[in-house]
Enzyme design. Structure first.
Site, PDB file in Angstrom:
ATOM      1  N   ASP A  89       0.858  -1.182   0.000  1.00  0.00           N
ATOM      2  CA  ASP A  89       0.000   0.000   0.000  1.00  0.00           C
ATOM      3  C   ASP A  89       0.899   1.238   0.000  1.00  0.00           C
ATOM      4  OD1 ASP A  89      -2.070  -1.762   0.344  1.00  0.00           O
ATOM      5  OD2 ASP A  89      -2.755  -0.951   2.251  1.00  0.00           O
ATOM      6  N   HIS A 146       5.144  -7.380  -0.467  1.00  0.00           N
ATOM      7  CA  HIS A 146       4.840  -8.641  -1.137  1.00  0.00           C
ATOM      8  C   HIS A 146       5.498  -8.698  -2.511  1.00  0.00           C
ATOM      9  CE1 HIS A 146       1.482 -10.082   1.604  1.00  0.00           C
ATOM     10  NE2 HIS A 146       1.781  -8.880   2.077  1.00  0.00           N
ATOM     11  N   SER A 247       8.714   3.105   4.857  1.00  0.00           N
ATOM     12  CA  SER A 247       9.747   3.554   3.937  1.00  0.00           C
ATOM     13  C   SER A 247       9.306   3.364   2.499  1.00  0.00           C
ATOM     14  CB  SER A 247      11.060   2.819   4.208  1.00  0.00           C
ATOM     15  OG  SER A 247      12.127   3.469   3.568  1.00  0.00           O
TER      16      SER A 247
END
Length: 277
Positions: A89, A146, A247
């Site tokens: 996200d 991911h 980050s």
């Protein structure tokens, strides 16, 4: 750039980046109920975090702030779409083709793939004809990283560096930001050639973890290359790592990617399609 943005960028140069980040890490890992609940509830209010998507929706159930920050989501919260997917996200800050071995950091700023990947000329040459995409992880959303495609880990490279903030104001002003911060370079072999997943450290990011080796950073002040005896193959959509506080992820692909056209600074969700080969 506004004066305040420039001032924010400049003031970071003399700061003790690593000391501040490690101190933050102590608070984030504290399991004192009053401390961790105060931090978690303040964060939820500040960033309007939607806990209904979390596998554990009760903020008080988390042992530490880090456990809350790297919380798992419900199984159907992030569907995996077709093509190359967003690894997290966040904000899609830049994407496109490599130009003479350079990636775009922000308007007017580029940096080299060779420096980003730890200085290995041969490794950087594998990506000369390919594409890249940069995702700045959003504080309020899911914070695990991911796989954008299926891949088998070839090697992992720890590259020491500073810990500047990686927000847009800093990216607009600090040259070579992503190639000067501490980072973890994970090289995967895929059906479409090599892919690099670069997890970039930042101010108050206490550590970076991978699913195959646990917590990796912080390490010593010199580059380290690591290979593993057993093959590590991760399917598209599988978790590969996480930040203890937020980050940026820079993805490098050896082959050109046909990115879906969208404005820069668009919010994306993990599993959302970014494009295809």
């Amino acid at each position: 750039m506004t004066f305040s943005q420039k001032a924010f960028s400049l003031i970071q140069y003399p700061l003790p980046h690593h000391a501040l980040s490690r101190l933050t890490g102590l608070f984030a890992q504290c399991d004192n109920p009053w401390v961790k609940n105060t931090l978690i509830n303040a964060f939820i209010r500040r960033f309007n975090v939607d806990m209904s998507q979390a596998l554990e929706p009760d903020p008080a159930a988390y042992t530490t702030f880090n456990d809350f920050f790297t919380r798992a989501l419900k199984e159907d919260a992030r569907p995996i779409h077709e093509g190359i997917i967003s690894p997290a996200d966040g904000t899609l800050s830049q994407y496109g083709r490599f130009q003479a071995g350079q990636l775009v950091q922000a308007k007017g700023h580029t940096y080299s793939a060779q420096t980003l990947l730890g200085g290995d000329t041969a490794l950087a040459e594998e990506f000369l004809g390919g594409s890249f995409a940069t995702v700045y992880l959003s504080p309020k959303d899911y914070h695990r990283v991911h796989m954008p495609v299926t891949g088998t880990l070839r090697e992992m490279i720890y590259v020491p560096g500073r810990l500047f903030s990686v927000n847009q104001a800093t990216a607009n002003y600090v040259p070579g930001l992503f190639a000067r911060n501490e980072r973890l370079v994970c090289i995967f072999d895929t059906e479409q050639g090599p892919m690099a997943m670069v997890l970039v450290g930042a101010m108050i990011v206490a550590a970076i973890e991978t699913v195959w080796s646990g917590q990796v950073t912080p390490l010593s002040g010199h580059p380290q290359r690591m290979q593993f005896g057993q093959p590590v193959t991760l399917e598209k959509g599988a978790e590969m790592g996480r930040f203890k506080l937020g980050s940026t992820v820079v993805m490098c692909f050896a082959k050109p990617v046909n990115f879906e056209e969208r404005p820069l600074a668009t919010m994306v969700s993990m599993g959302e399609s970014l494009g295809s080969y």
